[in-house]
Design an enzyme around this catalytic site. Structure first.
Site, PDB file in Angstrom:
ATOM      1  CD1 TRP A  39      15.435 -19.386 -23.502  1.00 26.84           C
ATOM      2  CD2 TRP A  39      14.145 -21.069 -24.205  1.00 26.84           C
ATOM      3  NE1 TRP A  39      15.268 -20.257 -22.448  1.00 26.84           N
ATOM      4  CE2 TRP A  39      14.478 -21.303 -22.858  1.00 26.84           C
ATOM      5  CE3 TRP A  39      13.334 -22.006 -24.866  1.00 26.84           C
ATOM      6  CZ2 TRP A  39      14.045 -22.428 -22.150  1.00 26.84           C
ATOM      7  CZ3 TRP A  39      12.905 -23.123 -24.159  1.00 26.84           C
ATOM      8  CH2 TRP A  39      13.259 -23.319 -22.822  1.00 26.84           C
ATOM      9  CG  MET A  40      11.732 -15.149 -20.992  1.00 22.37           C
ATOM     10  SD  MET A  40      10.400 -13.938 -20.904  1.00 22.37           S
ATOM     11  CE  MET A  40       9.004 -15.011 -20.638  1.00 22.37           C
ATOM     12  CG  ASP A  42      15.437 -18.911 -14.652  1.00 16.86           C
ATOM     13  OD1 ASP A  42      14.813 -19.773 -15.289  1.00 16.86           O
ATOM     14  OD2 ASP A  42      16.498 -19.145 -14.056  1.00 16.86           O
ATOM     15  NE  ARG A 165      21.904 -23.492 -12.181  1.00 15.99           N
ATOM     16  CZ  ARG A 165      22.333 -24.750 -12.240  1.00 15.99           C
ATOM     17  NH1 ARG A 165      23.624 -25.023 -12.212  1.00 15.99           N
ATOM     18  NH2 ARG A 165      21.467 -25.750 -12.340  1.00 15.99           N
ATOM     19  CG  ASP A 166      20.257 -19.452 -10.479  1.00 16.13           C
ATOM     20  OD1 ASP A 166      20.913 -19.072 -11.464  1.00 16.13           O
ATOM     21  OD2 ASP A 166      19.692 -20.547 -10.418  1.00 16.13           O
ATOM     22  CD  GLU A 219      18.132 -24.936 -11.893  1.00 14.92           C
ATOM     23  OE1 GLU A 219      19.026 -24.791 -12.726  1.00 14.92           O
ATOM     24  OE2 GLU A 219      16.965 -25.212 -12.215  1.00 14.92           O
TER      25      GLU A 219
HETATM   26  C1  FRU Z   1      16.719 -22.178 -13.993  1.00 11.49           C
HETATM   27  C2  FRU Z   1      18.124 -22.033 -14.545  1.00 11.49           C
HETATM   28  C3  FRU Z   1      19.022 -21.286 -13.583  1.00 11.49           C
HETATM   29  C4  FRU Z   1      20.085 -20.731 -14.480  1.00 11.49           C
HETATM   30  C5  FRU Z   1      19.286 -20.405 -15.711  1.00 11.49           C
HETATM   31  C6  FRU Z   1      20.042 -20.604 -17.003  1.00 11.49           C
HETATM   32  O1  FRU Z   1      15.757 -22.323 -14.990  1.00 11.49           O
HETATM   33  O2  FRU Z   1      18.663 -23.298 -14.866  1.00 11.49           O
HETATM   34  O3  FRU Z   1      19.544 -22.069 -12.540  1.00 11.49           O
HETATM   35  O4  FRU Z   1      20.698 -19.611 -13.929  1.00 11.49           O
HETATM   36  O5  FRU Z   1      18.157 -21.238 -15.708  1.00 11.49           O
HETATM   37  O6  FRU Z   1      19.282 -20.142 -18.067  1.00 11.49           O
END
Ligand code: FRU
Length: 487
Positions: A39-40, A42, A165-166, A219
């Site tokens: 799976w991939m 972000d 996050r992120d 996000e």
């Molecule tokens: C966005 C997200 C991010 C998080 C990541 C987890 O698609 O939900 O906020 O860091 O994917 O896989």
């Protein structure tokens, strides 16, 4: 800096990928990035470092569904041909070791001789998620060691939700800056931080937050200078306006205030999320996003069509971001894509009511098309470009001048996708369209790229036929160019 747990976790991930290594299995896009296995989601840590483009990505190396977030890693000299590298980050520490969490999204910066990653560690404490910001370093751009004193940002700002996050980091005025996605009082927002060393971070509060219909959590924020203005992009959760929002305005680096003057959608399609950008050595701002299938029929799993080929998810084409003179951002695939062009076909026709023209007899569904529609005098009711996949399956793109909408319709595309995507293009004298089709990926760029539609398609037959038809009195002159694209 420790690392033995991390190294063992990375070795397990690499072994799992090697066992499956299924990149050759069809049907995969030919010129869009897909992970070797698993799976991939972000794109993470996009950077050009020591002359090479690095793409990291949210990755589950053990299966084709979301879980166990690692950072996958690939490098490229041209952003089109990628070479897989070992996993860069694996869940291994108290702050990121969680199968329903892990090493979440983040970004990369070059610092001294290191490539440094700032990423979110996500663990669960009962029903509550604990998300912290953490550092990892590498001397060679391949092997990463987590900082021994993580986390470097241990908690969200006071009053914010646990969704935090992120981090996206950049250097400005000799200081590291970071934006982090979050939620405050039920609205999505972006927090701003600064640091002199990437380790000690100072909080500056909220850079920008959502209106009521712009999502309860934001996000994957990105914030950058673009042709003299500042642009923020976010991925909005449950936004009434669309998933992927941009805001253009001015940023006062003294007061840290961002004043927004324009906003819009980074992509009108359903299958575009979590864009991240970087600046390359030619000064181009280049953006990539996860083309996750987010518009499937009820009950259909995201990996329904691709699990047999050993993966789920692909990246969009790399898109160059520029600002039009009126301050509106434009997104357009990078010029390097021209190097993939092979067989060529072009034509021109003036069409009236019920005319149907064959633009392209069946070819492999990996192509680029430029289509210009010009209207003069009475305009027809509609003009439709049909991508015919086989006898029963087709995808259509229809322009109706009366309501000014361009509609991408996937009702008859395949057995798993759905929905009509409408883009307001207005009543125009000419409509320039550029399409890139790559098996399960369709990206349509309208005009100068102010409007883009990314949508995934899963027809079982690997060829496509292109037709144009008109309905209603009036006429349109169409001219087209079609290139087959090499992998
Ligand atoms: C966005 C997200 C991010 C998080 C990541 C987890 O698609 O939900 O906020 O860091 O994917 O896989």
């Amino acid at each position: 800096m420790g690392g033995s747990e991390h190294n063992s976790a990375l070795a397990r991930a690499d072994a799992a990928i090697a066992t499956h290594a299924a990149r050759h299995l069809q049907p995969r896009p030919l010129y869009h990035f897909t992970p070797p296995f698993g799976w991939m989601n972000d794109p993470n840590g996009l950077i050009q470092w020591r002359g090479q483009y690095h793409l990291f990505y949210q990755h589950n190396p053990f299966g084709t569904k979301w879980a166990n977030m690692h950072w996958g890693h690939a490098v490229s000299d041209d952003l089109l041909h990628w070479r897989d590298l070992p996993e860069a980050l694996a869940p291994s520490e108290a702050y990121d070791n969680e199968c329903c969490g892990g090493c979440y999204s983040g970004s990369a910066v070059a610092q001294d001789q290191h490539l440094s990653l700032l990423y979110t560690g996500c663990i669960r404490d009962g029903a509550v998620e604990k998300q912290t910001q953490n550092l990892a370093f590498s001397d060679d751009g391949v092997h990463f060691t987590k900082y021994a004193h993580n986390p470097v940002i241990a908690a969200p700002p006071a009053g914010a939700s646990e969704h935090f996050r992120d981090p996206k980091v950049w250097r400005q005025d000799g200081v590291w800056h970071a934006v982090v996605g979050g939620s405050m009082a039920g609205l999505g927002c972006v927090f701003l931080y600064t640091s002199s060393d990437l380790v000690n971070w100072h909080e500056h509060g909220i850079l920008h937050h959502a209106e009521a219909d712009e999502g309860w959590m934001w996000e994957c924020p990105d914030f950058f200078l673009l042709d003299g203005r500042w642009m923020l992009t976010v991925s909005a959760m449950e936004s009434g306006k669309g998933d992927s929002l941009w805001f253009v305005g001015d940023f006062d680096s003294q007061t840290k205030r961002f004043t927004v003057t324009q906003k819009g959608l980074t992509d009108f399609g359903t299958d575009f999320y979590a864009p991240q950008s970087f600046i390359d050595d030619r000064g181009r701002r280049i953006l990539l996003a996860w083309a996750g299938s987010r518009s499937l029929k009820p009950g259909v799993e995201q990996d329904a069509f691709t699990a047999a080929a050993g993966y789920c998810g692909h990246m969009t084409l790399p898109r160059r971001v520029t600002l039009a003179p009126d301050g509106h951002p434009c997104f357009f695939p990078i010029a390097e894509l021209n190097t993939l062009r092979q067989a060529y076909n072009c034509g021109e026709a003036t069409l009236t009511d019920r005319a149907v023209v064959l633009l392209q007899s069946p070819v492999k569904a990996s192509l680029e098309m430029s289509l210009l529609l010009c209207f003069a005098g009475t305009v027809p009711d509609s003009v439709t470009l049909t991508l015919r996949h086989d006898r029963e399956h087709l995808t259509s793109l229809t322009y109706t001048p009366s309501d000014g909408l361009l509609r991408l319709d996937r009702a008859q595309t395949d057995s798993i996708t759905r929905g009509v995507i409408s883009v307001p293009v207005g009543l125009v004298a000419s409509l320039p369209l550029r399409l890139w089709l790559d098996r399960s990926s369709l990206e349509v760029f309208i005009g100068d790229g102010r409007q883009v539609v990314s949508a995934n398609l899963f027809p079982t037959y690997g060829k496509v036929t292109l037709e144009l038809c008109v309905s209603g009195a009036g006429r349109v002159t169409a001219s087209w160019e079609i290139w087959q694209l090499a992998p």
